[in-house]
Motif scaffolding. Structure first.
Motif, mmCIF file in Angstrom:
data_model
loop_
_atom_site.group_PDB
_atom_site.id
_atom_site.type_symbol
_atom_site.label_atom_id
_atom_site.label_comp_id
_atom_site.label_asym_id
_atom_site.label_seq_id
_atom_site.Cartn_x
_atom_site.Cartn_y
_atom_site.Cartn_z
ATOM 1 N N LYS A 120 -10.016 21.164 -20.893
ATOM 2 C CA LYS A 120 -9.393 19.996 -21.427
ATOM 3 C C LYS A 120 -10.130 18.532 -21.367
ATOM 4 O O LYS A 120 -10.413 17.813 -22.131
ATOM 5 C CB LYS A 120 -8.099 19.551 -20.539
ATOM 6 C CG LYS A 120 -7.360 18.552 -21.035
ATOM 7 C CD LYS A 120 -5.973 18.690 -20.164
ATOM 8 C CE LYS A 120 -4.939 17.518 -20.756
ATOM 9 N NZ LYS A 120 -3.752 17.425 -19.943
ATOM 10 N N ASN A 134 -6.293 13.705 -26.079
ATOM 11 C CA ASN A 134 -5.532 14.703 -25.680
ATOM 12 C C ASN A 134 -4.101 14.677 -25.896
ATOM 13 O O ASN A 134 -3.469 15.790 -25.538
ATOM 14 C CB ASN A 134 -5.663 14.705 -23.999
ATOM 15 C CG ASN A 134 -6.972 14.998 -23.650
ATOM 16 O OD1 ASN A 134 -7.240 15.118 -22.377
ATOM 17 N ND2 ASN A 134 -7.900 15.579 -24.533
ATOM 18 N N LEU A 154 -3.308 17.769 -28.031
ATOM 19 C CA LEU A 154 -3.273 19.060 -27.122
ATOM 20 C C LEU A 154 -1.945 19.572 -27.096
ATOM 21 O O LEU A 154 -0.979 18.725 -27.283
ATOM 22 C CB LEU A 154 -3.968 18.966 -25.853
ATOM 23 C CG LEU A 154 -5.430 18.826 -25.940
ATOM 24 C CD1 LEU A 154 -6.176 18.570 -24.572
ATOM 25 C CD2 LEU A 154 -6.143 20.094 -26.830
#
Length: 219
Positions: free
Chosen positions: A167, A174, A177
Motif C-alpha cells: 500500500k 490511496n 484503492l
C-alpha cells in the motif's frame, strides 16, 4: 577429535561459500540486469505498449489505445520481475473523456470477457468495496487487483492493475484503492480468495490461466 570437527566444519563452510560464488557467477542467485525484466515509464507516448508484461492479467480493463477525447491524462507503468522473486507490477491510467466516449468506455468495460474451452468469465460491477463505482476483473486474487473506477460527474475513469504491491508503494491516491486492500505479506485464505476473470477451474482443483497475451506479443 575436536580439531577434526573444527577442520570438517571449516571445510564445509568453505564448500558452501564456493557454491554460493559459483551460483552467483552463473546468475542463479543474483541475476544480472540481463536476467531481469524491469520496465518503467510515465510517458503517455508509451501507452499501449505492454509487450513483455508478466502480470497475472491481460490488462483487459485498460483501453488498447487512448481515445481522441482523452485529456487530463496521468499514466504510470512499472513491471519488475526476476527469476527469484514474485513479479511486482503496477499500472495506472487516469483520464477524462467527452460524454460520448465515456459512455462507450463503460460499455466496453462491461462487455470484457475471458474464455477457456466452453467457459466464459466477465467483469463485474462492484459498488461496495471501493469509494467509486467500479468495474472489476480481478479482486484480491493472488495479491492482484484489476479494476476501473467511474466518476460520472467528471466523465473520468481510473484504470488500475496491482500485483504484489504494498500500500505504501502505490503511486496514486490511496482513495483509489479497494477499501480493504491486502498487502502482499498477509497470508490469504485460499478458500475465501477473491476472483479473477483470467483463472478457470480445471481438474483436481487446479486452475488454468488465460493471461500471457503480452508475452506472446513480445515473441
Amino acid at each position: 577429535m575436536k580439531n577434526k570437527i573444527i577442520a570438517w566444519g571449516l571445510a564445509a563452510l568453505a564448500g558452501i561459500i564456493l557454491a554460493l560464488i559459483l551460483l552467483i557467477h552463473l546468475n542463479i542467485i543474483l541475476p544480472t540486469k540481463d536476467h531481469l525484466n524491469v520496465k518503467f515509464t510515465t510517458s503517455i507516448d508509451d501507452y499501449g505498449d505492454f509487450r513483455g508484461f508478466r502480470g497475472f492479467s491481460n490488462l483487459d480493463v485498460f483501453p488498447e489505445k487512448l481515445l481522441k477525447s482523452a485529456q487530463n491524462i496521468d499514466f504510470y507503468y512499472n513491471d519488475d520481475s526476476s527469476p527469484i522473486f514474485d513479479d511486482s507490477c503496477q499500472v495506472y491510467l487516469k483520464c477524462s473523456y467527452n460524454k460520448s466516449d465515456y459512455q462507450k468506455e463503460i460499455q466496453r468495460l462491461n462487455s470484457i470477457k475471458e474464455q477457456y474451452q466452453e467457459m466464459e468469465q466477465k467483469t463485474w460491477v462492484d459498488n461496495d468495496n471501493f469509494k467509486f463505482p467500479a468495474v472489476v476483473a480481478i479482486y484480491n486474487n493472488n495479491h492482484c487487483y484489476e479494476y476501473a473506477l467511474l466518476n460520472e460527474n467528471e466523465f473520468s475513469i481510473i484504470y488500475v492493475f496491482l500485483q504484489f504491491i504494498y500500500k505504501e508503494d502505490v503511486v496514486f491516491d490511496n482513495n483509489f484503492l479497494p477499501n480493504n486492500y491486502v498487502n502482499p505479506d498477509k497470508v490469504i485464505d485460499t478458500s475465501t480468495e477473491g476472483q479473477s476473470i483470467y483463472l478457470f477451474p480445471i481438474s483436481n482443483g487446479d486452475k488454468h490461466g488465460t493471461f500471457g497475451k503480452w508475452l506472446e506479443v513480445e515473441k
